[in-house]
Motif scaffolding. Structure first.
Motif, short mmCIF file in Angstrom:
data_model
loop_
_atom_site.label_atom_id
_atom_site.label_comp_id
_atom_site.label_asym_id
_atom_site.label_seq_id
_atom_site.Cartn_x
_atom_site.Cartn_y
_atom_site.Cartn_z
N ARG A 1 7.83 10.51 0.72
CA ARG A 1 8.09 11.76 1.47
C ARG A 1 6.82 12.59 1.56
O ARG A 1 6.52 13.19 2.60
N LYS A 2 6.06 12.62 0.49
CA LYS A 2 4.81 13.39 0.46
C LYS A 2 3.81 12.84 1.48
O LYS A 2 3.04 13.60 2.07
N LEU A 3 3.84 11.54 1.69
CA LEU A 3 2.94 10.91 2.66
C LEU A 3 3.46 10.99 4.09
O LEU A 3 2.80 10.53 5.02
N GLY A 4 4.68 11.53 4.27
CA GLY A 4 5.23 11.69 5.61
C GLY A 4 6.21 10.61 6.03
O GLY A 4 6.63 10.57 7.18
N ASP B 1 0.81 -1.21 0.00
CA ASP B 1 0.00 0.00 0.00
C ASP B 1 0.85 1.27 0.00
O ASP B 1 0.31 2.37 -0.02
N LEU B 2 2.18 1.12 0.00
CA LEU B 2 3.07 2.28 -0.03
C LEU B 2 3.74 2.41 -1.40
O LEU B 2 4.01 1.40 -2.05
N PRO B 3 4.02 3.63 -1.84
CA PRO B 3 4.68 3.82 -3.13
C PRO B 3 6.02 3.08 -3.19
O PRO B 3 6.82 3.15 -2.26
N GLY B 4 6.24 2.34 -4.25
CA GLY B 4 7.49 1.64 -4.45
C GLY B 4 7.60 0.31 -3.72
O GLY B 4 8.61 -0.37 -3.85
N HIS B 5 6.60 -0.06 -2.93
CA HIS B 5 6.62 -1.31 -2.15
C HIS B 5 7.95 -1.47 -1.42
O HIS B 5 8.76 -2.34 -1.75
N ARG C 1 7.62 4.15 13.28
CA ARG C 1 8.61 5.21 13.11
C ARG C 1 8.38 6.03 11.85
O ARG C 1 9.05 7.02 11.63
N TRP C 2 7.52 5.55 10.97
CA TRP C 2 7.27 6.17 9.67
C TRP C 2 8.57 6.20 8.86
O TRP C 2 8.93 7.20 8.24
N LYS C 3 9.29 5.10 8.89
CA LYS C 3 10.56 4.97 8.16
C LYS C 3 10.49 3.73 7.28
O LYS C 3 9.87 2.73 7.64
N VAL C 4 11.14 3.82 6.11
CA VAL C 4 11.22 2.68 5.20
C VAL C 4 12.64 2.55 4.68
O VAL C 4 13.39 3.53 4.65
N ILE C 5 12.98 1.34 4.26
CA ILE C 5 14.30 1.08 3.69
C ILE C 5 14.12 0.33 2.38
O ILE C 5 13.35 -0.64 2.31
N PHE C 6 14.82 0.79 1.37
CA PHE C 6 14.93 0.09 0.10
C PHE C 6 16.33 -0.49 0.01
O PHE C 6 17.30 0.22 0.29
N VAL C 7 16.45 -1.74 -0.36
CA VAL C 7 17.76 -2.36 -0.60
C VAL C 7 17.87 -2.52 -2.11
O VAL C 7 17.21 -3.37 -2.69
#
Length: 154
Positions: free
Chosen positions: A118-121, A58-62, A70-76
């Motif tokens: 980033r736009k979604l916070g 449900d988030l951009p870019g999965h 924490r409202w943090k994501v990591i892309f590997v």
């Protein structure tokens, strides 16, 4: 990007009849999720005391790794597929134009996903495949991005 724009943006897939069978097998074995670099990052995060979710659709870019509290994501990201610019991101010599267009699309999609998050916070972090070798440096980057384990700092 609308579905109509996405459809018109797709490239015609080449025949690949002249590609050796061993190379085709190698390329077809590459998967988008649960890659070895991703497993290494997840194991390190777990050892450091962080808990997370995987591949939120449900988030951009999965994003590969998600910390909802924490409202943090990591892309590997793989250096070749996402055009890092290091020694691992050298373009193949055959079908150079096709590869340039394909990989350029990946970079544009990555930028759109990061902007959307980033736009979604959300606060995104990109970890490159070539950065995974130095576990101590990677642990510092993760700790700086996420804060102390167990906390829910936004």
């Amino acid at each position: 990007m609308s579905p109509v724009e996405q459809k018109s943006f797709r490239l015609k897939r080449p025949d690949f009849a002249d590609v050796p069978e061993s190379r085709r097998r190698n390329m077809s074995a590459i998967r988008p999720r649960h890659t070895k670099p991703e497993h290494i990052v997840r194991q390190l995060l777990h050892r450091l005391g962080y808990r997370f979710r995987l591949h939120r659709k449900d988030l951009p870019g999965h994003p590969d790794i998600v910390f909802p509290g924490r409202w943090k994501v990591i892309f590997v990201h793989g250096c070749f597929w996402h055009r890092h610019g290091c020694g691992n991101s050298v373009l193949p010599r055959t079908r150079r134009e096709w590869w340039e267009a394909k990989l350029h699309r990946n970079v544009e999609r990555d930028e759109a996903a990061l902007a959307g998050l980033r736009k979604l916070g959300w606060s995104p972090l990109v970890i490159w495949e070539c950065e995974i070798g130095d576990k101590e440096a990677l642990a510092q980057v993760l700790h700086k991005h996420l804060g102390p384990p167990g906390s829910r700092t936004v």
